[in-house]
Design an enzyme around this catalytic site. Structure first.
Site, short mmCIF file in Angstrom:
data_model
loop_
_atom_site.label_atom_id
_atom_site.label_comp_id
_atom_site.label_asym_id
_atom_site.label_seq_id
_atom_site.Cartn_x
_atom_site.Cartn_y
_atom_site.Cartn_z
N HIS A 1 -7.94 -11.17 -2.20
CA HIS A 1 -9.02 -10.25 -1.82
C HIS A 1 -10.02 -10.18 -2.98
CE1 HIS A 1 -10.14 -6.27 0.38
NE2 HIS A 1 -11.17 -6.71 -0.32
N GLU B 1 -9.39 -12.03 2.21
CA GLU B 1 -9.85 -10.73 2.69
C GLU B 1 -11.10 -10.31 1.94
OE1 GLU B 1 -5.46 -8.68 3.46
OE2 GLU B 1 -6.67 -8.07 1.73
N HIS C 1 -1.04 -3.00 4.15
CA HIS C 1 -1.38 -1.93 3.22
C HIS C 1 -0.21 -0.96 3.09
CE1 HIS C 1 -4.69 -0.47 0.65
NE2 HIS C 1 -3.97 0.64 0.66
#
Length: 241
Positions: A47, A74, A194
């Site tokens: 990410h 991401e 998450h």
């Protein structure tokens, strides 16, 4: 109905955070990506953020040719991120509505309010042959909206499940089941991520076994400090059985 196995994608951002704390190249992000796959991970997630406080754009370029399973990038599709993804061409891009100063992701897209933008960006990535996933909260309306935007998958933001797990896991999982059922109904692939951990992952998977992929970074890397990376990945894979 026979369900495909849920894949484990290891997010290696925290490895880059540790490296960047001292400069140099220790720990070696590329080596960890390779080792995670050797130890059984079915994908690697990164990410990159504009300030490159953990994964750097060059890391993304360097990791791409090493990946033998699946590469998931991401991020918020700002122009520099979009250009990077189109250059690297990962297997999957996950669109996350991060602000530039966010410590970590803390909400999903409003796919209704942002329909025009998300539709355009999904088209850009899909025309490049990149599977596109939209990060959403556990709300069937947002899932349905992602379908209307042209996404291939949604990734459910699972922090509310993780934070409510100990107090009442049945109540915590309920909205995620509803959102996951909506994804299956409209024909979207399903990811999750998450704050999933060895504590809460198995129950999540039991309740939503048609999940295609979970992306786990922070908890997995923390566990690896005690268990070692190989044993940690083994235990996460076991939780998905």
């Amino acid at each position: 109905m026979i369900l495909a196995m849920t894949k484990l994608s290891v997010n290696i951002n925290k490895i880059a955070t540790l490296r960047n704390a001292r400069g140099g190249n220790n720990p070696n992000v590329l080596a960890v990506a390779r080792d995670a796959e050797i130890f059984g991970a079915q994908g690697i997630t990164v990410h990159p953020r504009p300030d490159e406080r953990h994964i750097r754009y060059q890391d993304v370029r360097d990791i791409r040719p090493l990946i033998t399973t699946e590469f998931n990038i991401e991020g918020n599709p700002i122009p520099s991120f979009t250009e990077l993804v189109l250059e690297v061409k990962p297997n999957q891009v996950t669109l996350v509505p991060d602000g530039h100063d966010q410590i970590t992701s803390n909400h999903g897209w409003d796919t209704l309010e942002n329909k025009a933008f998300l539709t355009d960006i999904c088209k850009v990535f899909k025309e490049a042959g990149i599977r596109t996933s939209i990060f959403v909260d556990a709300d069937p309306r947002m899932v349905e909206g992602a379908k209307a935007c042209g996404a291939d998958r949604v990734e459910l933001y699972t922090e509310p499940y993780a934070s409510g797990y100990q107090a009442n896991r049945e109540a915590a999982i309920a909205p995620f089941i509803a959102a996951a059922e909506e994804a299956r109904k409209v024909g979207l692939g399903l990811n999750a991520g998450h704050d999933l951990s060895l504590e809460n992952l198995h129950y999540y998977h039991q309740q939503i076994p048609w999940t295609d992929e979970v992306s786990i970074g922070h908890a997995l890397i923390c566990d690896a400090l005690y268990l070692g990376l190989k044993e940690t990945i083994k235990q996460y894979l076991q939780a998905l059985k």
